[in-house]
Design a protein around this motif. Structure first.
Motif, short mmCIF file in Angstrom:
data_model
loop_
_atom_site.label_atom_id
_atom_site.label_comp_id
_atom_site.label_asym_id
_atom_site.label_seq_id
_atom_site.Cartn_x
_atom_site.Cartn_y
_atom_site.Cartn_z
N GLY A 4 0.87 -1.11 0.05
CA GLY A 4 -0.05 -0.41 -0.26
C GLY A 4 1.34 1.07 -0.01
N PRO A 5 0.38 2.60 -0.19
CA PRO A 5 1.29 3.44 -0.14
C PRO A 5 1.69 4.47 1.03
N ILE A 6 2.21 5.06 1.17
CA ILE A 6 2.51 5.51 2.74
C ILE A 6 1.59 7.39 3.48
N GLY A 7 0.95 6.74 3.91
CA GLY A 7 0.18 7.96 4.00
C GLY A 7 0.86 9.15 5.16
N VAL A 8 -0.06 10.40 5.22
CA VAL A 8 0.84 11.46 4.98
C VAL A 8 -0.74 12.10 5.23
N PHE A 9 -0.60 12.56 6.78
CA PHE A 9 -1.87 13.70 7.24
C PHE A 9 -1.09 14.34 7.72
N ASP A 10 -1.62 15.49 7.56
CA ASP A 10 -2.30 16.91 7.70
C ASP A 10 -3.01 17.12 8.98
N TYR A 31 2.24 7.63 -2.41
CA TYR A 31 1.26 8.09 -0.98
C TYR A 31 0.27 8.40 -1.20
N VAL A 32 -0.20 8.82 0.22
CA VAL A 32 -1.53 8.88 -0.26
C VAL A 32 -1.88 10.60 1.01
N TYR A 33 -2.35 11.47 0.51
CA TYR A 33 -2.24 12.59 1.69
C TYR A 33 -3.56 13.54 1.50
N LEU A 34 -3.31 13.48 3.64
CA LEU A 34 -4.91 13.42 4.36
C LEU A 34 -5.27 15.10 4.87
N GLY A 35 -5.38 15.59 3.99
CA GLY A 35 -5.48 16.95 5.15
C GLY A 35 -7.17 17.29 5.63
N GLN A 56 -9.12 8.64 13.98
CA GLN A 56 -9.57 8.43 13.43
C GLN A 56 -9.48 8.49 11.80
N CYS A 57 -8.06 9.62 11.46
CA CYS A 57 -7.84 9.72 10.13
C CYS A 57 -6.52 8.68 10.26
N VAL A 58 -6.38 8.08 11.52
CA VAL A 58 -5.27 6.80 10.76
C VAL A 58 -5.63 5.77 10.51
N GLU A 59 -7.50 5.23 11.11
CA GLU A 59 -8.11 4.16 10.70
C GLU A 59 -8.21 4.24 9.50
N TRP A 60 -8.80 5.35 9.32
CA TRP A 60 -8.78 6.25 7.69
C TRP A 60 -7.80 5.15 6.60
N PHE A 61 -6.77 5.86 7.19
CA PHE A 61 -5.32 5.40 6.19
C PHE A 61 -5.07 3.97 6.18
N PHE A 62 -5.19 3.26 7.74
CA PHE A 62 -5.29 1.74 7.81
C PHE A 62 -6.00 1.48 6.12
N LYS A 63 -7.60 1.39 6.28
CA LYS A 63 -8.31 0.65 5.02
C LYS A 63 -7.78 1.09 4.35
N GLN A 64 -7.18 2.02 3.75
CA GLN A 64 -6.10 2.49 2.50
C GLN A 64 -5.22 1.57 2.11
N VAL A 244 -1.62 11.10 -4.02
CA VAL A 244 -3.14 11.38 -4.06
C VAL A 244 -3.31 11.96 -3.14
N PHE A 245 -4.20 13.02 -2.86
CA PHE A 245 -5.12 13.56 -2.04
C PHE A 245 -6.18 13.62 -1.72
N PHE A 246 -6.59 13.73 -0.57
CA PHE A 246 -7.99 14.29 0.67
C PHE A 246 -8.28 15.18 0.60
#
Length: 273
Positions: A4-10, A31-35, A56-64, A244-246
């Motif tokens: 899977g991709p590396i998740g980057v959160f902010d 990479y998948v980015y979530l703001g 909540q956001c970390v759990e979303w990354f894991f689902k990706q 990808v960006f969310f």
């Protein structure tokens, strides 16, 4: 093996400055980015709120399918990372990892100072957590840390006012308050991923001898080292060079402002958590 991709959160846009540096050093990875813009800013929120939002956001990354998530947000790293690592990861999936930006910075910040006096500029949440004084002391016990919250800096950046004359007042105000704590500070850490966009104005109000340290390059180099030392995680990271960006808020707004931080135009998707 599923990769899977590396998740980057902010909490918003600032983590894009970190992702930009990470991609410059590790361009082949996905990479998948979530703001989490809809609930930003995190800086003034309570410990419990930031922890719940970040989890909540970390759990979303894991689902990706992300095997690794980087909290490219100082406030989330300060107020949520340790709890997630110790309490949640063992229950969710012990094989996954969540890393932050405070430890990589704390591990090397002492190498920049000759006076052993370091100033830390951050959000109210980061400053109140005392994460930087605690972490820096572990690696550099002789370094004295002086902190200053800068509550107006993130709004200035996100409203594209960081180059305006009005920004100078708040930049000088907080720097003066920091330097009033000690005239021996010779190193200033920008402990918020938004602040590199203010670096020219920050430099104008600091003595030339004072070093300014921003985190993007430090965090990127730390990730390179981490993946080299942990092949069991690296092998689970997909490598097709895709990003990808969310955002939890308006995708159009995010796309417009993201260019300021990322340097390139992007197309994001709106996410409902």
């Amino acid at each position: 093996m599923v990769k899977g991709p590396i998740g980057v959160f902010d909490s918003g846009y600032g983590g894009l400055t970190v992702l930009r540096e990470i991609k410059s050093q590790l361009p082949g990875y996905d990479y998948v980015y979530l703001g989490d813009n809809a609930r930003a800013p995190y800086g003034s929120r309570s410990f419990e709120t930031i922890y719940q939002y970040t989890l909540q956001c970390v759990e979303w990354f894991f689902k990706q399918g992300c095997p690794l998530v980087i909290l490219a947000c100082n406030t989330a790293s300060a107020k949520a990372l340790r709890s997630i690592q110790q309490l949640n990861l063992p229950l969710i999936d012990p094989s996954k990892r969540v890393l932050g930006v405070i430890r990589p910075t704390s591990e090397i910040i002492g190498h920049y100072t000759y006076t052993n006096k370091v100033g830390v500029l951050g959000t109210a949440g980061t400053v109140q957590s005392l994460s930087y004084p605690i972490e820096i002391e572990k690696f550099f016990p002789s370094v004295q840390v002086f902190q200053q919250a800068c509550p107006m800096w993130v709004p200035l950046v996100e409203n594209n006012e960081y180059n305006s004359p009005g920004a100078d007042y708040f930049i000088k105000k907080y720097l003066d308050q920091l330097l009033d704590q000690s005239n021996e500070i010779d190193t200033v850490l920008l402990a918020c991923t938004h602040y590199p966009l203010l670096i020219d104005k920050i430099r104008a109000y600091l003595r030339p001898a004072i070093s300014i340290v921003s985190q993007g390059d430090i965090v990127a180099k730390s990730l390179v080292d981490y993946l080299e030392r942990h092949p069991e995680i690296e092998s689970k990271c997909n490598k097709q060079g895709n990003s990808v960006f969310f955002t939890t808020d308006s995708a159009d707004d995010f796309n417009q402002k993201a260019t300021i931080f990322y340097g390139n135009s992007i197309q994001s998707e709106h996410l409902v958590l």
